[in-house]
Design a protein around this motif. Structure first.
Motif, PDB file in Angstrom:
ATOM      1  N   CYS A   1       0.927  -1.245   0.095  1.00  0.00           N
ATOM      2  CA  CYS A   1      -0.121   0.018   0.006  1.00  0.00           C
ATOM      3  C   CYS A   1       0.715   1.261   0.200  1.00  0.00           C
ATOM      4  CB  CYS A   1      -0.845   0.178   1.241  1.00  0.00           C
ATOM      5  SG  CYS A   1      -2.153   1.235   1.110  1.00  0.00           S
TER       6      CYS A   1
ATOM      7  N   CYS B   1      -2.545   4.430   6.600  1.00  0.00           N
ATOM      8  CA  CYS B   1      -3.717   4.919   7.475  1.00  0.00           C
ATOM      9  C   CYS B   1      -3.550   4.736   8.956  1.00  0.00           C
ATOM     10  CB  CYS B   1      -4.877   4.470   6.963  1.00  0.00           C
ATOM     11  SG  CYS B   1      -5.225   4.893   5.180  1.00  0.00           S
TER      12      CYS B   1
ATOM     13  N   PHE C   1      -6.058   4.174  10.695  1.00  0.00           N
ATOM     14  CA  PHE C   1      -6.925   3.209  11.418  1.00  0.00           C
ATOM     15  C   PHE C   1      -6.702   1.978  10.609  1.00  0.00           C
ATOM     16  CE2 PHE C   1      -8.524   5.743   7.950  1.00  0.00           C
ATOM     17  CZ  PHE C   1      -8.850   4.736   6.688  1.00  0.00           C
TER      18      PHE C   1
ATOM     19  N   ARG D   1      -4.283  -3.137   9.278  1.00  0.00           N
ATOM     20  CA  ARG D   1      -3.039  -3.893   9.172  1.00  0.00           C
ATOM     21  C   ARG D   1      -2.103  -3.592  10.538  1.00  0.00           C
ATOM     22  NH1 ARG D   1      -0.419  -2.618   3.804  1.00  0.00           N
ATOM     23  NH2 ARG D   1      -0.384  -0.651   4.712  1.00  0.00           N
TER      24      ARG D   1
ATOM     25  N   GLY E   1      -4.003  -4.741   2.224  1.00  0.00           N
ATOM     26  CA  GLY E   1      -3.081  -3.717   1.180  1.00  0.00           C
ATOM     27  C   GLY E   1      -4.130  -3.259   0.114  1.00  0.00           C
TER      28      GLY E   1
HETATM   29  S1  SF4 Z   1      -4.670  -0.748   3.090  1.00  0.00           S
HETATM   30 FE1  SF4 Z   1      -6.174   0.716   2.967  1.00  0.00          FE
HETATM   31  S2  SF4 Z   1      -6.584   1.065   5.332  1.00  0.00           S
HETATM   32 FE2  SF4 Z   1      -4.701   0.317   4.984  1.00  0.00          FE
HETATM   33  S3  SF4 Z   1      -3.262   1.917   4.746  1.00  0.00           S
HETATM   34 FE3  SF4 Z   1      -3.664   1.053   2.707  1.00  0.00          FE
HETATM   35  S4  SF4 Z   1      -5.229   2.404   2.214  1.00  0.00           S
HETATM   36 FE4  SF4 Z   1      -5.122   2.709   4.261  1.00  0.00          FE
END
Ligand code: SF4
Length: 206
Positions: free
Chosen positions: A19, A23, A25, A28, A74
Motif C-alpha cells: 500500500c 492510514c 485506522f 493492518r 493492502g
Molecule cells: S490498506 Fe487501506 S486502510 Fe490500510 S493503509 Fe492502505 S489504504 Fe489505508
C-alpha cells in the motif's frame, strides 16, 4: 496462504499487502476482534500469481456468492492488471452467472500505476468502493499518510469522477469512528459534487 475467503456471503480476494498509504485506522496495524482481518493468514508470505489466484477461485462455487470483492490486507490496484485478467478469465467461464465484482480501493490506482487504468475497468468491475476518509487534502495526509503527499487526495477525487463513466456503481466511504455529523455532511457534499454516492461505514467493516 489465503487468497480467497468468504465473508457474509461474498468472496473476498487478497492479492497484495502493498500500500502507498499508512492510514491511522488501517487494520493492518493490529488485530481487531470480530473482524475478518484478524486472520493472520491474510498476511501473504508472498503475492500469489494470477494463476494461483484463478485456481483459488475455481476451487470454489464461484457463482454461489453474492459478490466478488478484491480487497485484502493492502491496496488491490497494485495488481490491477492481474485483476483485469482474473475477471476476464472468470467471465469467460461463467458469463452472466458471475456475481458482481467490486474493488475496495484508496483510489490511487492511476498514481500507483503511472497511467490511466480507469478504462480497463469498463465491463469488468461493477462497483468501486473508494475510501474518501477526509474532506481536505491536509486532513487526508494527516490520516492516511500517502507517500505522494497531498497530491494523492486530488488524485483520488479525480479517479472517482472519471470512474463514473466506466463503472456502474462508484461509492465513497468514510469511517464513522469519531466523525462529527457536520464532517459527514461535508463528505456528502463532496460526493454529491462529483456525482458519487457516500457510504458511512463502521470502523470494522467490509
Ligand atoms: S490498506 Fe487501506 S486502510 Fe490500510 S493503509 Fe492502505 S489504504 Fe489505508
Amino acid at each position: 496462504m489465503t487468497i480467497t475467503y468468504e465473508y457474509e456471503g461474498a468472496l473476498y480476494v487478497n492479492l497484495t499487502n502493498r500500500c502507498n498509504c499508512n492510514c491511522e485506522f488501517c487494520l493492518r496495524h493490529g488485530k481487531k476482534e470480530g473482524s475478518i482481518y484478524t486472520e493472520d493468514s491474510l498476511w501473504l508470505e508472498r503475492e500469489p500469481t494470477r494463476q494461483e489466484a484463478l485456481d483459488s477461485f475455481l476451487s470454489r462455487d464461484v457463482c454461489s456468492y453474492r459478490e466478488i470483492v478484491f480487497c485484502g490486507y493492502g491496496e488491490p490496484t497494485y495488481r490491477i492488471d492481474d485483476i483485469v485478467w482474473l475477471v476476464d478469465q472468470l467471465k469467460e467461464r461463467f458469463g452472466d452467472k458471475l456475481p458482481p465484482v467490486r474493488i475496495n480501493t484508496n483510489g490511487h490506482a492511476n498514481l500507483i500505476q503511472g497511467r490511466d487504468v480507469v478504462p480497463d475497468l469498463k465491463g469488468r468491475i461493477d462497483t468501486l468502493s473508494i475510501s474518501l476518509n477526509a474532506n481536505t487534502a491536509a486532513e487526508y495526509v494527516a490520516l492516511c499518510h500517502p507517500v505522494q503527499g497531498e497530491a494523492a487526495y486530488q488524485a483520488m477525487l479525480d479517479f472517482a469522477k472519471e470512474a463514473k463513466d466506466y463503472v456502474p456503481h462508484v461509492v465513497f466511504t468514510v469511517v464513522d469512528k469519531g466523525t462529527a455529523p457536520e464532517e459527514i455532511e461535508e463528505s456528502r457534499r463532496i460526493a454529491d459534487s462529483l456525482g458519487v454516492k457516500l457510504r458511512v461505514r463502521s470502523y470494522i467493516d467490509s
